[in-house]
Structures are given as structure tokens and as C-alpha cells.
Design a protein around this motif. Structure first.
Motif, PDB file in Angstrom:
ATOM      1  N   ASP A 170       0.782   8.202  -4.500  1.00 13.33           N
ATOM      2  CA  ASP A 170       0.487   6.379  -4.820  1.00 13.33           C
ATOM      3  C   ASP A 170       0.343   6.294  -6.518  1.00 13.33           C
ATOM      4  OD1 ASP A 170       1.397   5.745  -2.437  1.00 13.33           O
ATOM      5  OD2 ASP A 170      -0.575   5.708  -1.571  1.00 13.33           O
ATOM      6  N   GLY A 212      -5.383   1.313   2.550  1.00 13.80           N
ATOM      7  CA  GLY A 212      -6.215   1.464   3.557  1.00 13.80           C
ATOM      8  C   GLY A 212      -7.159   3.116   3.755  1.00 13.80           C
ATOM      9  N   VAL A 216     -10.942   4.794  -1.053  1.00 13.54           N
ATOM     10  CA  VAL A 216     -10.605   4.248  -0.578  1.00 13.54           C
ATOM     11  C   VAL A 216      -8.625   3.581  -1.211  1.00 13.54           C
ATOM     12  CG1 VAL A 216      -9.595   1.814  -0.036  1.00 13.54           C
ATOM     13  CG2 VAL A 216     -12.081   3.016  -0.108  1.00 13.54           C
ATOM     14  N   ASN A 217      -7.542   4.414  -0.737  1.00 18.63           N
ATOM     15  CA  ASN A 217      -6.535   3.437  -1.046  1.00 18.63           C
ATOM     16  C   ASN A 217      -6.267   2.751  -0.917  1.00 18.63           C
ATOM     17  OD1 ASN A 217      -3.495   3.933  -1.393  1.00 18.63           O
ATOM     18  ND2 ASN A 217      -3.463   5.432  -0.680  1.00 18.63           N
ATOM     19  N   LYS A 218      -6.388   1.764  -1.347  1.00 16.09           N
ATOM     20  CA  LYS A 218      -6.010   0.497  -1.639  1.00 16.09           C
ATOM     21  C   LYS A 218      -4.526   0.215  -0.790  1.00 16.09           C
ATOM     22  CE  LYS A 218      -6.704  -0.164  -5.755  1.00 16.09           C
ATOM     23  NZ  LYS A 218      -7.110  -0.583  -7.474  1.00 16.09           N
ATOM     24  N   ILE A 219      -3.277   0.891  -1.452  1.00 18.08           N
ATOM     25  CA  ILE A 219      -2.041   0.828  -0.788  1.00 18.08           C
ATOM     26  C   ILE A 219      -2.220   0.720   0.999  1.00 18.08           C
ATOM     27  CG2 ILE A 219       0.509   1.780  -0.997  1.00 18.08           C
ATOM     28  CD1 ILE A 219      -0.335   2.089  -3.759  1.00 18.08           C
ATOM     29  N   PHE A 255      -8.888   6.504   3.938  1.00 12.21           N
ATOM     30  CA  PHE A 255      -9.655   6.286   2.351  1.00 12.21           C
ATOM     31  C   PHE A 255     -10.701   8.036   3.135  1.00 12.21           C
ATOM     32  CE2 PHE A 255     -11.990   4.094   6.366  1.00 12.21           C
ATOM     33  CZ  PHE A 255     -12.711   4.677   6.659  1.00 12.21           C
ATOM     34  N   GLU A 265      -4.719   4.866  -9.669  1.00 10.11           N
ATOM     35  CA  GLU A 265      -4.684   2.611  -9.369  1.00 10.11           C
ATOM     36  C   GLU A 265      -4.452   2.641  -8.413  1.00 10.11           C
ATOM     37  OE1 GLU A 265      -0.289   3.690 -10.095  1.00 10.11           O
ATOM     38  OE2 GLU A 265      -2.371   4.258 -11.658  1.00 10.11           O
ATOM     39  N   ALA A 266      -3.761   3.382  -7.559  1.00  6.64           N
ATOM     40  CA  ALA A 266      -4.035   2.854  -5.877  1.00  6.64           C
ATOM     41  C   ALA A 266      -5.337   2.917  -5.461  1.00  6.64           C
ATOM     42  CB  ALA A 266      -3.197   3.845  -5.329  1.00  6.64           C
ATOM     43  N   PHE A 267      -6.027   3.719  -6.240  1.00  7.41           N
ATOM     44  CA  PHE A 267      -7.593   4.452  -5.508  1.00  7.41           C
ATOM     45  C   PHE A 267      -8.797   3.689  -6.664  1.00  7.41           C
ATOM     46  CE2 PHE A 267      -4.469   7.363  -3.657  1.00  7.41           C
ATOM     47  CZ  PHE A 267      -5.366   7.842  -2.802  1.00  7.41           C
ATOM     48  N   GLU A 268      -9.792   3.539  -5.616  1.00 11.27           N
ATOM     49  CA  GLU A 268     -11.629   3.052  -5.787  1.00 11.27           C
ATOM     50  C   GLU A 268     -12.242   3.435  -5.040  1.00 11.27           C
ATOM     51  OE1 GLU A 268     -11.832  -0.997  -4.889  1.00 11.27           O
ATOM     52  OE2 GLU A 268     -10.784  -1.377  -3.247  1.00 11.27           O
TER      53      GLU A 268
END
Length: 133
Positions: free
Chosen positions: A61, A14, A9-12, A16, A64-67
Motif C-alpha cells: 500500500d 483500517g 494505522v493503514n488508512k486503506i 493497525f 502514504e497509506a500509513f499514519e
């Protein structure tokens, strides 16, 4: 190790990527391989082409923008096909909403080689710019 389906997921934004793991290394090993490839700007499909959407987002990004999130665990005795059927359920659920990095809606464990015409149609269905081979 865990068999099942996961999102990167790209937290910036949304957006994925939906993936699955059914091998001996499980999701943990699969994610480690994919993150290593993204860090090296070398996340490739089986035909050697880049999975451009997620790689470009990663490069823009940053890590750190991904989880990585495990969304469904599958029994360890399940076959590749059974796990891919679960992945396909998630792809079907989210396809066409403009939020996926996946290049196709097929749970193929790699790449499905398609024509430029098909790529264009898939991009249009996802409301994304076209990808040229």
C-alpha cells in the motif's frame, strides 16, 4: 519525549499495529525507528524474523497509506511494565477482530518466540492466513 501507546494505522484497510514506548526517545523516536525499518523492508522481531503482516501491507500500500497516532500518553516516571500494561489493555480490547498487524497479544517490547502450532492458533484467532517460520 512521550511515553505511551501508539497505533500505526493503514488508512486503506483500517488495520493497525499497537505498540508502546517507554524509553528515553519516547514514542517519537520509536516511530522514527519503525518507519525507517519499514521503508528499508527490515522491520524485524528480536529473533530476526520479519513482522510479516505490517511489512507486507506497507510494501503493497505504500508509506502514504500509513499514519502514526498516539492513543494514550503515560507519565514520564512510569516504568516499562506500567506502560506495557496500558499497551496490553489495547491489545486485549482489539485482539480477535481481524484488524491487528500484531503477531501476538503480548506487550513484550519485541517478540515472544512461539512454536509453529501456537503461531497457527494465533493466526486462526485473528482470521489471518498462517505464517510459516
Amino acid at each position: 519525549m512521550t511515553k505511551g501507546v501508539y497505533y500505526i494505522v493503514n488508512k486503506i484497510t483500517g488495520k493497525f499495529y499497537i505498540g508502546s514506548s517507554y524509553g528515553a526517545d519516547g514514542i517519537e523516536g520509536r516511530n522514527a525507528d519503525e518507519l525507517k525499518a519499514l521503508r528499508a523492508d527490515k522491520w524485524l522481531c528480536e529473533d530476526g524474523t520479519k513482522r510479516t503482516y505490517i511489512q507486507k501491507a506497507w510494501n503493497k500500500d505504500g508509506e502514504e497509506a500509513f499514519e502514526c497516532i498516539i492513543v494514550e500518553r503515560c507519565p514520564n516516571d512510569w516504568s516499562k511494565k506500567q506502560v506495557q500494561d496500558v499497551e496490553k489493555k489495547y491489545l486485549d480490547e482489539h485482539w480477535g477482530g481481524g484488524k491487528l498487524y500484531n503477531m501476538t497479544k503480548y506487550a513484550s517490547g519485541g517478540v515472544t518466540v512461539v512454536s509453529q502450532e501456537t503461531r497457527d492458533k494465533l493466526c486462526a484467532a485473528q482470521n489471518r492466513p498462517e505464517v510459516k517460520a
